[in-house]
Design a protein around this motif. Structure first.
Motif, mmCIF file in Angstrom:
data_model
loop_
_atom_site.group_PDB
_atom_site.id
_atom_site.type_symbol
_atom_site.label_atom_id
_atom_site.label_comp_id
_atom_site.label_asym_id
_atom_site.label_seq_id
_atom_site.Cartn_x
_atom_site.Cartn_y
_atom_site.Cartn_z
ATOM 1 N N ASN A 122 0.801 -1.219 0.000
ATOM 2 C CA ASN A 122 0.000 0.000 0.000
ATOM 3 C C ASN A 122 0.835 1.271 0.000
ATOM 4 O OD1 ASN A 122 -2.455 -1.493 0.182
ATOM 5 N ND2 ASN A 122 -2.004 -1.853 2.358
ATOM 6 N N ALA A 123 2.075 1.159 -0.453
ATOM 7 C CA ALA A 123 2.940 2.345 -0.429
ATOM 8 C C ALA A 123 3.678 2.516 -1.757
ATOM 9 C CB ALA A 123 3.954 2.229 0.709
ATOM 10 N N PRO A 124 2.919 2.708 -2.858
ATOM 11 C CA PRO A 124 3.569 2.787 -4.170
ATOM 12 C C PRO A 124 4.462 4.001 -4.343
ATOM 13 C CG PRO A 124 1.254 3.410 -4.328
ATOM 14 C CD PRO A 124 1.466 2.866 -2.938
ATOM 15 N N HIS A 125 4.291 5.055 -3.512
ATOM 16 C CA HIS A 125 5.122 6.247 -3.658
ATOM 17 C C HIS A 125 6.233 6.301 -2.619
ATOM 18 C CE1 HIS A 125 2.021 7.297 -6.391
ATOM 19 N NE2 HIS A 125 1.133 7.545 -5.466
ATOM 20 N N ALA A 126 6.351 5.273 -1.814
ATOM 21 C CA ALA A 126 7.395 5.242 -0.798
ATOM 22 C C ALA A 126 8.744 4.960 -1.449
ATOM 23 C CB ALA A 126 7.082 4.183 0.260
ATOM 24 N N SER A 127 9.776 4.960 -0.624
ATOM 25 C CA SER A 127 11.120 4.756 -1.177
ATOM 26 C C SER A 127 11.308 3.356 -1.724
ATOM 27 C CB SER A 127 12.170 5.030 -0.091
ATOM 28 O OG SER A 127 11.989 4.133 0.992
ATOM 29 N N GLU A 128 10.480 2.422 -1.318
ATOM 30 C CA GLU A 128 10.578 1.051 -1.810
ATOM 31 C C GLU A 128 9.343 0.714 -2.629
ATOM 32 O OE1 GLU A 128 13.212 -0.631 -1.472
ATOM 33 O OE2 GLU A 128 14.234 0.461 0.107
ATOM 34 N N GLN A 129 9.508 0.450 -3.932
ATOM 35 C CA GLN A 129 8.355 0.146 -4.767
ATOM 36 C C GLN A 129 7.915 -1.290 -4.556
ATOM 37 O OE1 GLN A 129 11.431 0.085 -5.952
ATOM 38 N NE2 GLN A 129 11.652 -1.380 -7.603
ATOM 39 N N ALA A 130 6.610 -1.527 -4.726
ATOM 40 C CA ALA A 130 6.097 -2.892 -4.650
ATOM 41 C C ALA A 130 6.485 -3.632 -5.925
ATOM 42 C CB ALA A 130 4.586 -2.876 -4.478
ATOM 43 N N GLY A 131 6.650 -4.941 -5.805
ATOM 44 C CA GLY A 131 6.962 -5.756 -6.970
ATOM 45 C C GLY A 131 8.414 -5.670 -7.393
ATOM 46 N N PHE A 132 8.692 -6.315 -8.521
ATOM 47 C CA PHE A 132 10.057 -6.332 -9.063
ATOM 48 C C PHE A 132 9.957 -6.298 -10.578
ATOM 49 C CE2 PHE A 132 13.691 -8.321 -10.973
ATOM 50 C CZ PHE A 132 14.768 -7.831 -10.249
ATOM 51 N N LYS A 175 7.048 8.429 -10.280
ATOM 52 C CA LYS A 175 6.922 9.452 -9.241
ATOM 53 C C LYS A 175 7.957 9.234 -8.146
ATOM 54 C CE LYS A 175 1.985 10.392 -9.884
ATOM 55 N NZ LYS A 175 0.628 10.291 -9.297
ATOM 56 N N ARG A 176 8.164 7.981 -7.776
ATOM 57 C CA ARG A 176 9.146 7.671 -6.747
ATOM 58 C C ARG A 176 10.551 8.045 -7.206
ATOM 59 N NH1 ARG A 176 12.560 3.726 -6.029
ATOM 60 N NH2 ARG A 176 11.778 2.638 -7.865
ATOM 61 N N LEU A 177 10.875 7.708 -8.459
ATOM 62 C CA LEU A 177 12.202 8.029 -8.981
ATOM 63 C C LEU A 177 12.400 9.536 -9.090
ATOM 64 C CD1 LEU A 177 12.681 5.361 -11.800
ATOM 65 C CD2 LEU A 177 13.954 5.525 -9.667
ATOM 66 N N CYS A 178 11.380 10.242 -9.552
ATOM 67 C CA CYS A 178 11.508 11.698 -9.690
ATOM 68 C C CYS A 178 11.687 12.379 -8.335
ATOM 69 C CB CYS A 178 10.284 12.262 -10.413
ATOM 70 S SG CYS A 178 10.252 11.864 -12.180
ATOM 71 N N ALA A 179 11.044 11.820 -7.303
ATOM 72 C CA ALA A 179 11.191 12.399 -5.965
ATOM 73 C C ALA A 179 12.608 12.214 -5.434
ATOM 74 C CB ALA A 179 10.189 11.758 -5.007
ATOM 75 N N GLN A 180 13.261 11.124 -5.843
ATOM 76 C CA GLN A 180 14.602 10.826 -5.349
ATOM 77 C C GLN A 180 15.704 11.389 -6.241
ATOM 78 O OE1 GLN A 180 14.514 6.562 -5.245
ATOM 79 N NE2 GLN A 180 13.497 6.458 -3.260
ATOM 80 N N ASP A 181 15.393 11.621 -7.515
ATOM 81 C CA ASP A 181 16.418 11.945 -8.500
ATOM 82 C C ASP A 181 16.033 13.219 -9.241
ATOM 83 O OD1 ASP A 181 18.329 12.040 -10.452
ATOM 84 O OD2 ASP A 181 17.671 10.248 -11.512
ATOM 85 N N ALA A 182 16.712 14.277 -8.954
ATOM 86 C CA ALA A 182 16.383 15.575 -9.549
ATOM 87 C C ALA A 182 16.697 15.639 -11.037
ATOM 88 C CB ALA A 182 17.143 16.683 -8.823
ATOM 89 N N SER A 183 17.473 14.682 -11.556
ATOM 90 C CA SER A 183 17.825 14.710 -12.982
ATOM 91 C C SER A 183 16.622 14.454 -13.877
ATOM 92 C CB SER A 183 18.921 13.681 -13.285
ATOM 93 O OG SER A 183 18.386 12.365 -13.289
ATOM 94 N N GLY A 184 15.586 13.808 -13.331
ATOM 95 C CA GLY A 184 14.362 13.602 -14.102
ATOM 96 C C GLY A 184 14.437 12.511 -15.140
ATOM 97 N N VAL A 185 15.233 11.449 -14.883
ATOM 98 C CA VAL A 185 15.373 10.387 -15.876
ATOM 99 C C VAL A 185 14.053 9.664 -16.129
ATOM 100 C CG1 VAL A 185 16.005 8.543 -14.257
ATOM 101 C CG2 VAL A 185 16.905 8.499 -16.581
ATOM 102 N N ALA A 186 13.098 9.747 -15.173
ATOM 103 C CA ALA A 186 11.811 9.059 -15.330
ATOM 104 C C ALA A 186 10.663 10.009 -15.644
ATOM 105 C CB ALA A 186 11.483 8.277 -14.049
ATOM 106 N N VAL A 187 10.952 11.282 -15.821
ATOM 107 C CA VAL A 187 9.869 12.263 -15.946
ATOM 108 C C VAL A 187 9.007 12.027 -17.181
ATOM 109 C CG1 VAL A 187 11.161 14.013 -17.246
ATOM 110 C CG2 VAL A 187 9.345 14.710 -15.663
ATOM 111 N N ARG A 188 9.585 11.460 -18.239
ATOM 112 C CA ARG A 188 8.801 11.263 -19.458
ATOM 113 C C ARG A 188 7.644 10.293 -19.260
ATOM 114 N NH1 ARG A 188 13.159 7.651 -20.436
ATOM 115 N NH2 ARG A 188 12.556 5.660 -21.429
ATOM 116 N N PHE A 189 7.741 9.431 -18.253
ATOM 117 C CA PHE A 189 6.650 8.487 -17.995
ATOM 118 C C PHE A 189 5.473 9.162 -17.297
ATOM 119 C CE2 PHE A 189 10.588 5.986 -18.125
ATOM 120 C CZ PHE A 189 10.269 5.107 -19.146
#
Length: 388
Positions: A122-132, A175-189
């Protein structure tokens, strides 16, 4: 041939997460490629398999040989389109670094294990994503898990290489990656848009490579026959053309020549189609490319034939009873290893991230295993021999 204006130029790179002095004799993307080749995760790819497991034969593809084939195809296409070959090679060599042992069977098992963790469900935006997901794990390997440098974790690759590695990403993980990484490598998603042409090219080269080598491995294994393959339009066309020119050719030479011609025409199709798309789009820079839709692609006819081939391989090879039986044993190995490590705090030695969430640390450890190490560990811990 010089770089096109819409190619990724190393001098205009968005840089690395941690600033470093430039190398005196190598571009930023050449340096990325070298770091990938020398990292531990890359060496492990030699004992991580595609469809057939390590113990089933020495000549079947591994993740390493697949990555080399993707890099070769990618460089050939990049050269014709004026794209950056070094960046294409770096992305191609790194795209499978996060793959588990036992191919997709290992990934599916590890994904199920992680999704069943109550603390992550129940924490998809936390520092640890569910699944692999192995694609996200590849980025995690180069960003955090490799331990080679005194001043930072990971390999500290350029934005462009990391962008190419991150082929897929759910909105929650983006969203999780963008919160941790200011470079924005995941922003296009989250905002739409596309990665660089070099990244788009690697995606397609990956598909071309595994379709071709899975045919080869399938026939070598005896699970596919030439007669079956003749029902696939893409294969049948080149099979007919080869026999028209070499009517006495048979066996491995016939198969190799059919695959060679099929690969060549797919490469030429991508070059011609993509060149037309790029010219029509009038993109003049990497930023224009990122704001545009996909530009590197097959023609519509080749895309349809490629999809037919993929569906054939799914029905007749990936879901073959012999492959499925091996797959189930591989799932069992990964699932039981995960449960054991989670319950035993002294196992395994995970010094690379001592403060990490336990389940994620276990997933990292298992994902880094080779097929044969996972099998040995499972035998040691369970006493069962699933792969005699």
């Amino acid at each position: 041939m010089g770089l096109a204006p819409y190619a990724c130029h190393p001098d205009s790179s968005r840089g690395r997460r941690f600033k470093e002095p430039e190398a005196p004799t190598r571009t930023a993307f050449q340096r990325d490629r070298d770091r990938i080749i020398h990292c531990t995760a890359f060496r492990r790819l030699v004992y991580k398999t595609q469809v057939f497991l390590n113990h089933e034969g020495d000549l079947f593809r591994t993740r390493l040989t697949h990555s080399l084939e993707v890099a070769q195809l990618g460089r050939s296409i990049a050269r014709s389109l004026g794209l950056n070959e070094d960046l294409v090679e770096a992305v191609a060599l790194a795209h499978d670094l996060g793959h588990t042992p036992f191919g997709h069977a290992g990934q599916d098992a590890l994904n199920a294990c992680m999704k069943n963790q109550p603390s992550l469900q129940n924490a998809p935006h936390a520092s640890e994503q569910a699944g692999f997901e192995h694609n996200l794990q590849s980025l995690r390997v180069v960003d955090a898990l490799e331990e080679r440098y005194p001043d930072f974790d990971g390999l500290n690759l350029t934005f462009e290489t990391r962008e190419g590695i991150l082929k897929h990403c759910s909105p929650a993980n983006a969203k999780r990656l963008c919160a941790q990484d200011a470079s924005g490598v995941a922003v296009r998603f989250l905002t739409g848009g596309s990665p660089s042409l070099e990244a788009q090219l690697c995606n397609l080269a990956d598909e071309i490579a595994y379709n071709a080598h899975d045919i080869d491995d399938g026939v070598r294994s005896g699970l596919l026959s030439m007669e079956q393959l003749e029902a696939v339009p893409l294969f049948a066309r080149y099979h007919r053309l080869v026999l028209e020119k070499h009517p006495r050719l048979d066996g491995r030479r016939l198969l190799f020549e059919v695959i060679r011609r099929m690969l060549s025409d797919q490469v030429y199709d991508v070059i011609d189609t993509s060149r037309t798309s790029i010219e029509t789009s009038k993109v003049g820079s990497v930023d224009d490319v990122r704001a545009h839709g996909t530009l590197v692609s097959f023609s519509a006819a080749m895309r349809d034939q490629s999809m037919e081939l993929k569906q054939f391989l799914l029905r007749n090879l990936y879901r073959h009873p012999q492959v499925m039986e091996t797959t189930e044993r591989a799932r069992c190995v990964v699932t039981e290893l995960f449960a054991f490590y989670l319950d035993q705090p002294h196992e395994p030695p995970m010094s690379h991230q001592p403060d990490a969430h336990r389940a994620r640390a276990v997933a990292d450890y298992i994902a880094g295993m080779t097929d044969r190490f996972a099998i040995r560990e499972h035998e040691r811990l369970s006493g069962k021999v699933l792969f005699p």
